[in-house]
Enzyme design. Structure first.
Site, mmCIF file in Angstrom:
data_model
loop_
_atom_site.group_PDB
_atom_site.id
_atom_site.type_symbol
_atom_site.label_atom_id
_atom_site.label_comp_id
_atom_site.label_asym_id
_atom_site.label_seq_id
_atom_site.Cartn_x
_atom_site.Cartn_y
_atom_site.Cartn_z
ATOM 1 N N THR A 117 -0.142 -1.510 4.809
ATOM 2 C CA THR A 117 1.502 -2.386 4.949
ATOM 3 C C THR A 117 2.785 -1.526 5.093
ATOM 4 O O THR A 117 2.717 -0.509 4.371
ATOM 5 C CB THR A 117 1.123 -3.423 3.759
ATOM 6 O OG1 THR A 117 1.020 -2.834 2.679
ATOM 7 C CG2 THR A 117 0.095 -4.346 4.074
ATOM 8 N N LYS A 127 6.171 5.644 1.053
ATOM 9 C CA LYS A 127 6.919 6.993 1.367
ATOM 10 C C LYS A 127 7.934 6.968 0.228
ATOM 11 O O LYS A 127 9.021 7.289 0.640
ATOM 12 C CB LYS A 127 7.505 7.164 2.673
ATOM 13 C CG LYS A 127 6.240 6.915 3.666
ATOM 14 C CD LYS A 127 6.777 7.332 5.135
ATOM 15 C CE LYS A 127 5.866 7.345 6.415
ATOM 16 N NZ LYS A 127 5.298 6.035 6.667
ATOM 17 N N PHE A 128 7.470 7.115 -1.017
ATOM 18 C CA PHE A 128 8.583 7.183 -2.060
ATOM 19 C C PHE A 128 9.123 8.710 -1.931
ATOM 20 O O PHE A 128 8.359 9.737 -1.074
ATOM 21 C CB PHE A 128 7.847 7.509 -3.454
ATOM 22 C CG PHE A 128 7.318 5.853 -3.709
ATOM 23 C CD1 PHE A 128 8.221 5.194 -4.241
ATOM 24 C CD2 PHE A 128 5.950 5.666 -3.739
ATOM 25 C CE1 PHE A 128 7.723 3.771 -4.554
ATOM 26 C CE2 PHE A 128 5.620 4.322 -4.029
ATOM 27 C CZ PHE A 128 6.544 3.304 -4.517
ATOM 28 N N GLY A 181 11.505 11.468 -10.112
ATOM 29 C CA GLY A 181 10.510 10.680 -10.701
ATOM 30 C C GLY A 181 10.788 9.443 -11.583
ATOM 31 O O GLY A 181 10.107 8.603 -11.473
HETATM 32 P P1 5BU Z 1 1.729 2.731 15.197
HETATM 33 O O1 5BU Z 1 2.155 1.359 15.643
HETATM 34 O O2 5BU Z 1 0.138 3.120 15.446
HETATM 35 O O3 5BU Z 1 2.369 3.953 15.891
HETATM 36 O O4 5BU Z 1 2.160 2.850 13.795
HETATM 37 C C1 5BU Z 1 1.846 3.775 12.976
HETATM 38 C C2 5BU Z 1 2.251 3.562 11.538
HETATM 39 O O5 5BU Z 1 1.827 4.754 10.861
HETATM 40 C C3 5BU Z 1 3.315 2.964 11.142
HETATM 41 O O6 5BU Z 1 3.137 2.224 10.135
HETATM 42 C C4 5BU Z 1 4.235 4.169 10.493
HETATM 43 O O7 5BU Z 1 5.108 3.857 9.597
HETATM 44 C C5 5BU Z 1 3.185 4.976 10.049
HETATM 45 N N1 5BU Z 1 3.155 6.422 10.278
HETATM 46 C C6 5BU Z 1 3.274 7.091 11.493
HETATM 47 O O8 5BU Z 1 3.135 6.645 12.397
HETATM 48 N N2 5BU Z 1 3.376 8.710 11.204
HETATM 49 C C7 5BU Z 1 3.638 9.194 10.231
HETATM 50 O O9 5BU Z 1 3.693 10.555 10.345
HETATM 51 C C8 5BU Z 1 3.261 8.581 8.835
HETATM 52 C C9 5BU Z 1 3.225 7.007 9.042
HETATM 53 BR BR1 5BU Z 1 3.471 9.455 7.500
#
Ligand code: 5BU
Length: 281
Positions: A65, A97-98, A102
């Protein structure tokens, strides 16, 4: 190039290499449901997201999510998501993605509107602030049995998370220990075989989860890049494939989303079986 040793071990056999409850749960579910598919539900309302989850739940090991996308977020959403995660047997991953110091991330993780640590089994963090980010998150998440992934690489074009940055990210995780950091968001096996430590015959085991997966499209107009499940799992050694629009965005209504999730589950699982065969050669 010979395959990465971790990729030749069945998911079920890797459970014993972990102590983190979330890592154990993920591997158990993957083995039980025969799925290495995570679905990302990046839709604009909580109701739509829950509808997608009900359709794809049986096919996935994980639901990812971005709760800050919802225009109507309430704690009722997470209560229902947790209920569905138990009923349909999947892990919840808030892709937060924090990326701060800290102290700030520990507050962002535990508090505010979303109270992520109270309902999300897994979350992730950028390594750019240094190890304090892991310490801040682990203070909150580890007592709850949660897990953390570090972002070692990204799927998007022009990402700066490459080369030395990726290597340092791996080292940061390794130094933190696997009680809380259970793996990486990456496009490759960033846990290079020669860097893995062995203790009493047991090799360190990390989970590699790869977004940027599509069977149809090659990318989008905003820099996203897609690879097929086979490219991710066989060629690059990913353990979990993360699919968003390729599944929830398919046209054709409720049944189509369910069928598409099954299609990706099968593709991901067949790729996993194919790579295990390499172990027997
Ligand atoms: P897509 O609709 O399959 O393109 O969504 C990819 C999901 O993965 C989306 O929620 C991005 O925020 C997440 N994501 C990504 O696409 N690439 C990355 O390198 C990272 C997260 Br980290």
């Amino acid at each position: 190039m010979s395959p990465h040793p971790t990729t030749l071990i069945p998911y079920a056999e890797r459970i014993k290499a972990h102590t983190n409850p979330t890592a154990i749960k993920i591997l158990q579910i993957m083995d039980r449901k025969k799925t290495n598919l995570a679905v990302s539900v990046d839709v604009s309302t909580a109701a739509e997201a829950l509808e997608v989850v009900r359709r794809v739940g049986a096919s996935v090991c994980m639901v990812k999510t971005h709760v800050d996308i919802f225009e109507d977020f309430t704690p009722a959403f997470t209560e229902e998501l947790v209920r569905l995660s138990k009923k349909l047997d999947f892990v919840i991953f808030e892709d937060r993605k924090f990326a701060d110091i800290g102290n700030t991330v520990s507050l962002q993780y535990s508090s505010g509107v979303h109270k992520i640590a109270s309902w999300s089994d897994l979350t992730n963090a950028h390594s750019v602030p240094g190890p304090g980010i892991i310490a801040g998150l682990s203070k909150i998440g580890q007592p709850l049995g949660r897990g953390l992934l570090l972002l070692a690489e990204m799927s998007s074009k022009g990402s700066l998370a490459v080369g030395g940055y990726t290597e340092e990210t791996f080292k940061m995780a390794q130094e933190a220990g696997r009680e809380f950091v259970i793996g990486f968001i990456a496009q490759n096996r960033v846990d290079k075989a020669e860097l893995l430590k062995e203790k009493e015959g047991e090799r360190e085991d990390y989970l590699i989860m790869s977004p940027g997966v599509g069977l149809a499209a090659k990318g989008d107009s905003l820099g996203q890049q897609y690879r097929t499940p086979r490219e991710c799992v066989v060629d690059s050694g990913a353990d979990v494939i993360i699919v968003g629009r390729g599944i929830y965005g398919v046209s054709g209504g409720e049944a189509a989303v369910r069928d598409e999730a099954e299609r990706y589950r099968k593709a991901g699982w067949e790729a996993y079986e194919e790579r295990l065969k390499l172990a027997k050669q």
